[in-house]
Structures are given as C-alpha cells and as structure tokens.
Write a protein that holds these residues in place. Structure first.
Motif, PDB file in Angstrom:
ATOM      1  N   ALA A   1     113.591  60.469  13.132  1.00  0.00           N
ATOM      2  CA  ALA A   1     112.198  60.242  12.748  1.00  0.00           C
ATOM      3  C   ALA A   1     111.254  60.863  13.766  1.00  0.00           C
ATOM      4  O   ALA A   1     110.252  61.500  13.403  1.00  0.00           O
ATOM      5  N   GLY A   2     111.568  60.701  15.056  1.00  0.00           N
ATOM      6  CA  GLY A   2     110.717  61.275  16.099  1.00  0.00           C
ATOM      7  C   GLY A   2     110.623  62.784  16.002  1.00  0.00           C
ATOM      8  O   GLY A   2     109.547  63.369  16.157  1.00  0.00           O
ATOM      9  N   ILE A   3     111.750  63.425  15.741  1.00  0.00           N
ATOM     10  CA  ILE A   3     111.763  64.883  15.602  1.00  0.00           C
ATOM     11  C   ILE A   3     110.949  65.323  14.390  1.00  0.00           C
ATOM     12  O   ILE A   3     110.185  66.293  14.446  1.00  0.00           O
ATOM     13  N   LEU A   4     111.088  64.598  13.279  1.00  0.00           N
ATOM     14  CA  LEU A   4     110.382  64.974  12.058  1.00  0.00           C
ATOM     15  C   LEU A   4     108.878  64.724  12.165  1.00  0.00           C
ATOM     16  O   LEU A   4     108.083  65.459  11.583  1.00  0.00           O
ATOM     17  N   ILE A   5     108.485  63.692  12.902  1.00  0.00           N
ATOM     18  CA  ILE A   5     107.057  63.467  13.147  1.00  0.00           C
ATOM     19  C   ILE A   5     106.476  64.660  13.909  1.00  0.00           C
ATOM     20  O   ILE A   5     105.410  65.177  13.582  1.00  0.00           O
ATOM     21  N   LYS A   6     107.195  65.099  14.922  1.00  0.00           N
ATOM     22  CA  LYS A   6     106.746  66.244  15.709  1.00  0.00           C
ATOM     23  C   LYS A   6     106.700  67.507  14.862  1.00  0.00           C
ATOM     24  O   LYS A   6     105.728  68.279  14.918  1.00  0.00           O
ATOM     25  N   ALA A   7     107.737  67.732  14.073  1.00  0.00           N
ATOM     26  CA  ALA A   7     107.789  68.930  13.234  1.00  0.00           C
ATOM     27  C   ALA A   7     106.643  68.942  12.227  1.00  0.00           C
ATOM     28  O   ALA A   7     105.986  69.971  12.020  1.00  0.00           O
ATOM     29  N   ALA A   8     106.401  67.803  11.597  1.00  0.00           N
ATOM     30  CA  ALA A   8     105.314  67.720  10.619  1.00  0.00           C
ATOM     31  C   ALA A   8     103.959  67.950  11.283  1.00  0.00           C
ATOM     32  O   ALA A   8     103.077  68.601  10.714  1.00  0.00           O
ATOM     33  N   SER A   9     103.792  67.437  12.497  1.00  0.00           N
ATOM     34  CA  SER A   9     102.535  67.634  13.230  1.00  0.00           C
ATOM     35  C   SER A   9     102.297  69.111  13.521  1.00  0.00           C
ATOM     36  O   SER A   9     101.166  69.600  13.436  1.00  0.00           O
ATOM     37  N   VAL A  10     103.363  69.817  13.871  1.00  0.00           N
ATOM     38  CA  VAL A  10     103.255  71.251  14.167  1.00  0.00           C
ATOM     39  C   VAL A  10     102.990  72.041  12.897  1.00  0.00           C
ATOM     40  O   VAL A  10     102.127  72.925  12.856  1.00  0.00           O
ATOM     41  N   VAL A  11     103.713  71.732  11.822  1.00  0.00           N
ATOM     42  CA  VAL A  11     103.566  72.469  10.572  1.00  0.00           C
ATOM     43  C   VAL A  11     102.190  72.260   9.956  1.00  0.00           C
ATOM     44  O   VAL A  11     101.521  73.215   9.541  1.00  0.00           O
ATOM     45  N   TYR A  12     101.750  70.993   9.896  1.00  0.00           N
ATOM     46  CA  TYR A  12     100.474  70.688   9.245  1.00  0.00           C
ATOM     47  C   TYR A  12      99.294  70.724  10.211  1.00  0.00           C
ATOM     48  O   TYR A  12      98.160  70.529   9.805  1.00  0.00           O
ATOM     49  N   GLN A  13      99.588  70.933  11.486  1.00  0.00           N
ATOM     50  CA  GLN A  13      98.554  71.091  12.504  1.00  0.00           C
ATOM     51  C   GLN A  13      97.592  69.909  12.545  1.00  0.00           C
ATOM     52  O   GLN A  13      96.373  70.069  12.624  1.00  0.00           O
ATOM     53  N   ARG A  14      98.176  68.715  12.500  1.00  0.00           N
ATOM     54  CA  ARG A  14      97.391  67.502  12.649  1.00  0.00           C
ATOM     55  C   ARG A  14      98.298  66.375  13.117  1.00  0.00           C
ATOM     56  O   ARG A  14      99.509  66.405  12.872  1.00  0.00           O
ATOM     57  N   PRO A  15      97.745  65.387  13.794  1.00  0.00           N
ATOM     58  CA  PRO A  15      98.558  64.274  14.282  1.00  0.00           C
ATOM     59  C   PRO A  15      98.888  63.301  13.159  1.00  0.00           C
ATOM     60  O   PRO A  15      98.250  63.324  12.092  1.00  0.00           O
ATOM     61  N   PRO A  16      99.855  62.424  13.357  1.00  0.00           N
ATOM     62  CA  PRO A  16     100.178  61.424  12.334  1.00  0.00           C
ATOM     63  C   PRO A  16      99.054  60.409  12.181  1.00  0.00           C
ATOM     64  O   PRO A  16      98.194  60.277  13.061  1.00  0.00           O
ATOM     65  N   ALA A  17      99.075  59.672  11.079  1.00  0.00           N
ATOM     66  CA  ALA A  17      98.042  58.674  10.801  1.00  0.00           C
ATOM     67  C   ALA A  17      98.327  57.353  11.497  1.00  0.00           C
ATOM     68  O   ALA A  17      97.689  56.352  11.199  1.00  0.00           O
ATOM     69  N   PHE A  18      99.245  57.357  12.418  1.00  0.00           N
ATOM     70  CA  PHE A  18      99.623  56.167  13.164  1.00  0.00           C
ATOM     71  C   PHE A  18      99.818  56.552  14.619  1.00  0.00           C
ATOM     72  O   PHE A  18      99.870  57.734  14.959  1.00  0.00           O
ATOM     73  N   VAL A  19      99.930  55.558  15.466  1.00  0.00           N
ATOM     74  CA  VAL A  19     100.130  55.810  16.893  1.00  0.00           C
ATOM     75  C   VAL A  19     101.600  56.113  17.149  1.00  0.00           C
ATOM     76  O   VAL A  19     102.480  55.334  16.768  1.00  0.00           O
ATOM     77  N   GLU A  20     101.875  57.245  17.767  1.00  0.00           N
ATOM     78  CA  GLU A  20     103.268  57.606  18.071  1.00  0.00           C
ATOM     79  C   GLU A  20     103.796  56.805  19.260  1.00  0.00           C
ATOM     80  O   GLU A  20     104.860  56.224  19.212  1.00  0.00           O
ATOM     81  N   GLN A  21     103.065  56.825  20.324  1.00  0.00           N
ATOM     82  CA  GLN A  21     103.430  56.155  21.582  1.00  0.00           C
ATOM     83  C   GLN A  21     104.841  56.538  22.024  1.00  0.00           C
ATOM     84  O   GLN A  21     105.742  55.711  22.110  1.00  0.00           O
ATOM     85  N   ASN A  22     105.007  57.813  22.315  1.00  0.00           N
ATOM     86  CA  ASN A  22     106.281  58.282  22.859  1.00  0.00           C
ATOM     87  C   ASN A  22     106.444  57.811  24.295  1.00  0.00           C
ATOM     88  O   ASN A  22     105.470  57.585  24.995  1.00  0.00           O
ATOM     89  N   PRO A  23     107.665  57.665  24.761  1.00  0.00           N
ATOM     90  CA  PRO A  23     107.878  57.275  26.157  1.00  0.00           C
ATOM     91  C   PRO A  23     107.407  58.380  27.091  1.00  0.00           C
ATOM     92  O   PRO A  23     107.446  59.555  26.756  1.00  0.00           O
TER      93      PRO A  23
END
Length: 281
Positions: free
Chosen positions: A244-266
């Motif tokens: 899920a973490g990888i796909l969130i990052k990939a989607a952010s790069v492809v669509y050039q926008r952050p997710p609609a929720f807080v990621e809060q990566n370590p």
C-alpha cells in the motif's frame, strides 16, 4: 482519474519528440495517453538514496545495526548478527495499463498461502535481485515473468521510485513500467508463488474511500500503516503495509498530487543506531 488522463492526452509534444518517444519505448498498440504518461514519468527523479550510505553507516557505527530511511510496515532488523547486516536488494514492478474506461490500472497478485513470508497477502510482482540482472528494471520484469507469465517485451520501464525497506530488511526498489498491449498479456501463474492475479485502479490509493489506518510506533517515531479494501466481481482483497505504501507513492508521482489523507511515513534516519534492546517487537 479521467481528468488527469485527459490532461496527459493534451500535452503538447513536438512531433519529432513524440515519434522518438514512441519508437524508443516500443509502444506497439499503446495510446497517445500512455505515451504522454511515459514522457512525464521519465522526467521524475527520486530523492537521492546512495548505496554507499548503507556501508558507510555500518562502518561508522562499529558494525551495529543501523536503520535506513524507508517505510517498514513493521521493520524488524536482524540484531542477532549485526555484523552481517546489509539489506538485500529487491525490486517490484508497478505495471500500469489503460483500462476500458480510460483509467490507469495496476497489476497485483495474491501470494500463495504456502509461502513462508507474506503468505496469502496482496503484493506487486517482484523479488530479490539475482546475479544476472542488469538493473532493478531487469529484476522486476524477470520476477513478473516468473510469477505471472508477463512477457518482459510487453513492459516499458519508465522510472524507478526511492527504495522502501521491508520488515524482512529487503531494500525494495519500485519500478514503474507501462504495459503497452494489455490484450497480449495472458497470465500464467506460478502456483508455488502466486494464488491469483488481478488489477485495481491506481487512483484509489490517493482516495480516502475504503481505507483504514493503524498507528504504530518505533523508537519514538509514530507512523501509519494503510489498509485498502478492494472488491472485484468475484473476490475481496486487502491491500496494506509495504505494498500500500509503495502504491500511494506511485499514485502521487503519476497523478502529481498528494493523497487525500495523511500518510505519516516513519522518519527513521541513518544515524539511528539500533541495539538488541531497541529492536521493535
């Protein structure tokens, strides 16, 4: 999703540049939208993550286990033998293609329940690097062919993302590739590794729908693990953790926008030295 694809389709590329892109990428049967997407992703440069950081940090710490920048769903360093610590390299394939409605979709697998690690979990095709692999893209495509019968010739690697750290201390490099002829892909599953193969819309990993989260803490750092529920016509899947973490990052790069929720990566730094007493359990 439709808006981004429309935007990509209207990108003004010089005819010579577009032709060169299609020719060099071998986009046989690929739409102009995919060509434009490939052009966009080739410009992406992930933050530096030099290999020498690992070896240098180990030397400076006197052979102790050192955490790395990454996204461990539950990173458990091998502290029993810190002198042998060195993350092994692996790569996963984020294989994108255009769905019937024009949306971008990604190929996923459900791992065999017989596997010793991550059994029965949803994953991206991929695995550990082998001696004959030329690069991370080669590793990801080779593993995809072995796991689900995906012909490497059908996939054009366009970029790689920054590495993630798995809970088994694999340094996982996400490789984004584009499937230019989805009809030519006839899945052949390796039953020893894969139970099922399916695809999901990439944009779902930027939305707050059908998503839950769990907060965890390691060495005083709190971070979130994300869980996405996805249902096809026949089955339900849970996509979580590292995948899920990888796909969130990939989607952010492809669509050039952050997710609609807080990621809060370590925010684990290389300078954090782990001893046997500080290993997260």
């Amino acid at each position: 999703m439709v808006s981004i694809l429309r935007r990509l389709s209207t990108i003004a590329l010089p005819r010579a540049s577009l032709f060169k892109s299609m020719e060099s990428s071998n986009f046989n049967g690929g739409s102009q939208r995919l060509v434009a997407l490939a052009q966009q992703l080739r410009l992406y440069k992930h933050p530096p993550f030099p290999d020498e950081i690992e070896e240098q940090s180990i030397e400076e710490s006197g052979g102790k286990v050192v955490s790395l920048v990454g996204f461990p769903e539950s990173a458990t360093p091998i502290a029993q033998q810190p002198e042998k610590f060195k993350p092994k390299r692996a790569a996963v394939l984020i294989c994108l293609f255009e769905g019937d409605a024009g949306e971008l979709r990604v190929i996923l697998t459900k791992r065999s329940p017989k596997l010793s690690t991550h059994s029965g979990e949803v994953a991206l095709p991929g695995g550990k690097a082998e001696e004959g692999d030329k690069d991370d893209g080669d590793t990801a495509k080779r593993e995809a062919e072995e796991e689900i019968g995906l012909d490497p010739q059908l996939v054009n690697v366009v970029t790689i993302l920054e590495p993630f750290l798995s809970k088994h201390f694999l340094r996982v490099v996400p490789v984004i590739g584009i499937l230019h002829d989805k009809k030519a892909f006839k899945p052949v599953l390796n039953p020893a590794e894969v139970e099922a193969v399916f695809d999901a819309p990439l944009e779902m990993f930027l939305k707050n729908e059908n998503r839950s989260e769990e907060e965890r803490e390691w060495m005083g750092e709190k971070y979130l693990i994300h869980f996405f529920d996805y249902e096809t016509e026949q089955k339900k899947y849970l996509i979580w953790g590292l995948t899920a973490g990888i796909l969130i990052k990939a989607a952010s790069v492809v669509y050039q926008r952050p997710p609609a929720f807080v990621e809060q990566n370590p925010k684990f730094k290389v300078s954090q030295v782990l001893t046997k007493d500080s290993v997260m359990r």
